[in-house]
Scaffold this motif. Structure first.
Motif, PDB file in Angstrom:
ATOM      1  N   PRO A  87       0.837  -1.207   0.000  1.00 15.69           N
ATOM      2  CA  PRO A  87       0.000   0.000   0.000  1.00 15.69           C
ATOM      3  C   PRO A  87       0.870   1.256   0.000  1.00 15.69           C
ATOM      4  O   PRO A  87       1.861   1.336   0.739  1.00 15.69           O
ATOM      5  CB  PRO A  87      -0.800  -0.111   1.306  1.00 15.69           C
ATOM      6  N   ILE A  88       0.518   2.231  -0.822  1.00 11.75           N
ATOM      7  CA  ILE A  88       1.245   3.493  -0.906  1.00 11.75           C
ATOM      8  C   ILE A  88       0.263   4.629  -0.664  1.00 11.75           C
ATOM      9  O   ILE A  88      -0.716   4.779  -1.393  1.00 11.75           O
ATOM     10  CB  ILE A  88       1.924   3.665  -2.280  1.00 11.75           C
ATOM     11  N   GLY A  89       0.524   5.429   0.373  1.00  8.78           N
ATOM     12  CA  GLY A  89      -0.392   6.505   0.722  1.00  8.78           C
ATOM     13  C   GLY A  89      -1.547   5.988   1.570  1.00  8.78           C
ATOM     14  O   GLY A  89      -1.648   4.800   1.880  1.00  8.78           O
ATOM     15  N   SER A  90      -2.443   6.884   1.895  1.00 10.93           N
ATOM     16  CA  SER A  90      -3.531   6.562   2.822  1.00 10.93           C
ATOM     17  C   SER A  90      -4.670   5.808   2.139  1.00 10.93           C
ATOM     18  O   SER A  90      -5.034   6.099   1.004  1.00 10.93           O
ATOM     19  CB  SER A  90      -4.071   7.846   3.446  1.00 10.93           C
ATOM     20  N   ILE A 121       3.551   2.501   3.057  1.00 13.14           N
ATOM     21  CA  ILE A 121       4.549   3.552   2.908  1.00 13.14           C
ATOM     22  C   ILE A 121       3.856   4.798   2.351  1.00 13.14           C
ATOM     23  O   ILE A 121       2.716   4.717   1.858  1.00 13.14           O
ATOM     24  CB  ILE A 121       5.711   3.134   1.984  1.00 13.14           C
ATOM     25  N   ASP A 122       4.527   5.941   2.420  1.00 16.01           N
ATOM     26  CA  ASP A 122       3.962   7.202   1.941  1.00 16.01           C
ATOM     27  C   ASP A 122       4.746   7.726   0.750  1.00 16.01           C
ATOM     28  O   ASP A 122       5.925   7.388   0.558  1.00 16.01           O
ATOM     29  CB  ASP A 122       3.960   8.249   3.055  1.00 16.01           C
ATOM     30  N   PHE A 123       4.108   8.592  -0.024  1.00 15.04           N
ATOM     31  CA  PHE A 123       4.807   9.211  -1.147  1.00 15.04           C
ATOM     32  C   PHE A 123       5.939  10.120  -0.666  1.00 15.04           C
ATOM     33  O   PHE A 123       6.877  10.388  -1.416  1.00 15.04           O
ATOM     34  CB  PHE A 123       3.820   9.998  -2.012  1.00 15.04           C
ATOM     35  N   THR A 124       5.867  10.588   0.575  1.00 13.27           N
ATOM     36  CA  THR A 124       6.958  11.408   1.114  1.00 13.27           C
ATOM     37  C   THR A 124       8.252  10.600   1.198  1.00 13.27           C
ATOM     38  O   THR A 124       9.342  11.168   1.163  1.00 13.27           O
ATOM     39  CB  THR A 124       6.589  11.944   2.506  1.00 13.27           C
ATOM     40  N   ASP A 125       8.142   9.267   1.298  1.00 14.49           N
ATOM     41  CA  ASP A 125       9.345   8.434   1.322  1.00 14.49           C
ATOM     42  C   ASP A 125      10.093   8.502  -0.002  1.00 14.49           C
ATOM     43  O   ASP A 125      11.319   8.349  -0.038  1.00 14.49           O
ATOM     44  CB  ASP A 125       8.975   6.975   1.607  1.00 14.49           C
ATOM     45  N   SER A 127      10.520  11.143  -1.958  1.00 11.87           N
ATOM     46  CA  SER A 127      11.295  12.371  -2.102  1.00 11.87           C
ATOM     47  C   SER A 127      12.642  12.270  -1.402  1.00 11.87           C
ATOM     48  O   SER A 127      13.552  13.040  -1.689  1.00 11.87           O
ATOM     49  CB  SER A 127      10.503  13.563  -1.570  1.00 11.87           C
ATOM     50  N   LYS A 128      12.789  11.317  -0.470  1.00  9.21           N
ATOM     51  CA  LYS A 128      14.069  11.131   0.201  1.00  9.21           C
ATOM     52  C   LYS A 128      15.117  10.594  -0.757  1.00  9.21           C
ATOM     53  O   LYS A 128      16.312  10.665  -0.481  1.00  9.21           O
ATOM     54  CB  LYS A 128      13.903  10.161   1.376  1.00  9.21           C
ATOM     55  N   HIS A 129      14.660  10.047  -1.859  1.00  5.57           N
ATOM     56  CA  HIS A 129      15.588   9.432  -2.817  1.00  5.57           C
ATOM     57  C   HIS A 129      15.521  10.156  -4.170  1.00  5.57           C
ATOM     58  O   HIS A 129      15.755   9.573  -5.205  1.00  5.57           O
ATOM     59  CB  HIS A 129      15.235   7.957  -3.000  1.00  5.57           C
ATOM     60  N   GLY A 130      15.206  11.432  -4.136  1.00  7.75           N
ATOM     61  CA  GLY A 130      15.139  12.209  -5.370  1.00  7.75           C
ATOM     62  C   GLY A 130      13.725  12.647  -5.664  1.00  7.75           C
ATOM     63  O   GLY A 130      12.888  12.774  -4.773  1.00  7.75           O
ATOM     64  N   GLN A 131      13.425  12.886  -6.937  1.00  8.47           N
ATOM     65  CA  GLN A 131      12.099  13.342  -7.339  1.00  8.47           C
ATOM     66  C   GLN A 131      11.052  12.262  -7.084  1.00  8.47           C
ATOM     67  O   GLN A 131      11.356  11.076  -7.052  1.00  8.47           O
ATOM     68  CB  GLN A 131      12.108  13.717  -8.819  1.00  8.47           C
ATOM     69  N   ASN A 132       9.813  12.702  -6.905  1.00 12.31           N
ATOM     70  CA  ASN A 132       8.749  11.729  -6.710  1.00 12.31           C
ATOM     71  C   ASN A 132       7.821  11.631  -7.918  1.00 12.31           C
ATOM     72  O   ASN A 132       6.852  10.898  -7.895  1.00 12.31           O
ATOM     73  CB  ASN A 132       7.940  12.044  -5.451  1.00 12.31           C
ATOM     74  N   GLY A 133       8.118  12.385  -8.977  1.00 14.43           N
ATOM     75  CA  GLY A 133       7.338  12.282 -10.204  1.00 14.43           C
ATOM     76  C   GLY A 133       5.936  12.846 -10.095  1.00 14.43           C
ATOM     77  O   GLY A 133       5.065  12.481 -10.880  1.00 14.43           O
ATOM     78  N   GLN A 144      -0.938  13.777  -9.315  1.00 18.20           N
ATOM     79  CA  GLN A 144      -0.721  12.482  -9.959  1.00 18.20           C
ATOM     80  C   GLN A 144       0.745  12.105  -9.793  1.00 18.20           C
ATOM     81  O   GLN A 144       1.619  12.969  -9.739  1.00 18.20           O
ATOM     82  CB  GLN A 144      -1.013  12.545 -11.459  1.00 18.20           C
ATOM     83  N   TYR A 145       1.020  10.797  -9.763  1.00 17.01           N
ATOM     84  CA  TYR A 145       2.384  10.318  -9.592  1.00 17.01           C
ATOM     85  C   TYR A 145       2.797   9.464 -10.779  1.00 17.01           C
ATOM     86  O   TYR A 145       2.024   8.639 -11.267  1.00 17.01           O
ATOM     87  CB  TYR A 145       2.520   9.535  -8.286  1.00 17.01           C
TER      88      TYR A 145
END
Length: 328
Positions: A87-90, A121-125, A127-133, A144-145
């Motif tokens: 699962p990604i996000g809420s 996990i969250d989409f904020t994770d 951004s820790k490794h660069g762009q999140n698209g 949108q991602y």
């Protein structure tokens, strides 16, 4: 002359369907009966498409069983058989479909495999490794991602956190956020990287109130059933893609491509004989687990418990037909 809206696509003939199914002489009695008995009574041929339907927008040649069996693909075995759901996000919203229910309904389609939900996990994770698209969709004004960024992050997680996992077959990302595969696309329901065994699927647009679902209250029973049915269909369809099965053009089938809500809602929650045989081949050495009667019986129980009336009627009729012929 073909009467299709798209003259480049014509639904297959009976002869082409028979060729796609291939030689069945070496199959066991269970799968052989399931793909040969009562076909005309239970399976509708692929319909003549309307303008805007999937096959009028995308080129689909059809994949025969023989072509499928020749492809290089991931095959489960005794230990290598866990499908992880990430699962990604809420999902904490009264209109969000239940992941537990989706996974429970999906299990009978993949006999011998395990389906396990990972911690969210969250989409904020990302951004820790660069762009999140992330972008803002110009039509919905909603975030949108980019699918490639999500799949890339899931690949990194697999290498970093599960590199010694000898059970992982596939990893399936699921989200309530909207997703897109490229700058020239409006959106996509899901996308799979077959070589990596990773997919990402969004349930956001399965709500009839999208893009305003976040501000809406709880669903009516009718809408809740519709969202859940769509979510199960998208999830099972996309996981089957990871086994190497391409879109179906032979019958009305869960593996048909869909471009519109009308196509999605007209798609059944069962596999046609050709795609069912492909999944029988896909299970590989775990064929001992592949029993169509047991599969259909379990799916029927789930359809009844979830109040999927049309699907319950189909599975009940199909089981009656197969059981009658087995007893004669």
């Amino acid at each position: 002359m073909c009467a299709c809206a798209n003259r480049s696509f014509c639904p297959p003939t009976d002869r082409q369907r028979a060729k796609a199914l291939g030689d069945i002489c070496q199959l066991n009695d269970d799968i052989s009966r399931a793909i040969t008995i009562g076909i005309d009574e239970c399976f509708l041929p692929f319909p003549i498409p309307n303008v805007g339907d999937w096959v009028t927008v995308h080129t689909e040649q059809g994949q025969t069983v023989q072509e499928f069996e020749r492809t290089v693909r991931t095959v489960p075995h005794s230990s290598y058989r866990t499908i992880y759901v990430q699962p990604i996000g809420s999902f904490d919203h009264p209109r969000a479909p239940s992941l537990e229910t989706i996974c429970e309904f999906s299990r009978p389609f993949f006999p011998g495999c395990q389906i396990e939900i990972l911690p969210r996990i969250d989409f904020t994770d990302f951004s820790k490794h660069g762009q999140n698209g992330m972008r803002i969709n110009p039509y919905t004004k909603q975030p949108q991602y980019l699918t490639s960024f999500i799949i890339g992050h899931l690949k990194k997680m697999k290498r970093r956190e599960r590199k010694h996992d000898r059970q992982e077959l596939f990893c399936i990302g699921v989200t309530m956020a909207d997703i897109y595969p490229g700058s020239n696309w409006n959106f996509v329901y899901g996308l799979a990287s077959i070589d990596d065994g990773i997919g990402i699927y969004s349930f956001s647009r399965l709500d009839p109130l999208f893009p305003n679902a976040e501000m809406a209250g709880p669903c009516t029973d009718e809408v809740r059933i519709l969202i859940l049915k769509r979510s199960i269909s998208v999830f099972v369809h996309e996981v089957i893609h990871l086994f190497g099965v391409e879109h179906c053009i032979y019958y009305l089938c869960m593996m048909n491509g869909t471009e519109t809500e009308e196509e999605m809602d007209g798609q059944p929650l069962y596999l046609c004989p050709i795609c069912l045989r492909k999944m029988y081949s896909a299970i590989g050495k775990e064929k001992k687990h592949f029993n169509v009667i047991q599969m259909y019986t379990k799916i029927l129980e789930l359809c009844k418990s979830l109040h999927f009336k049309d699907e319950s009627a189909w599975y009940e009729n199909r089981l009656n037909l197969l059981n009658i012929t087995a007893n004669n």
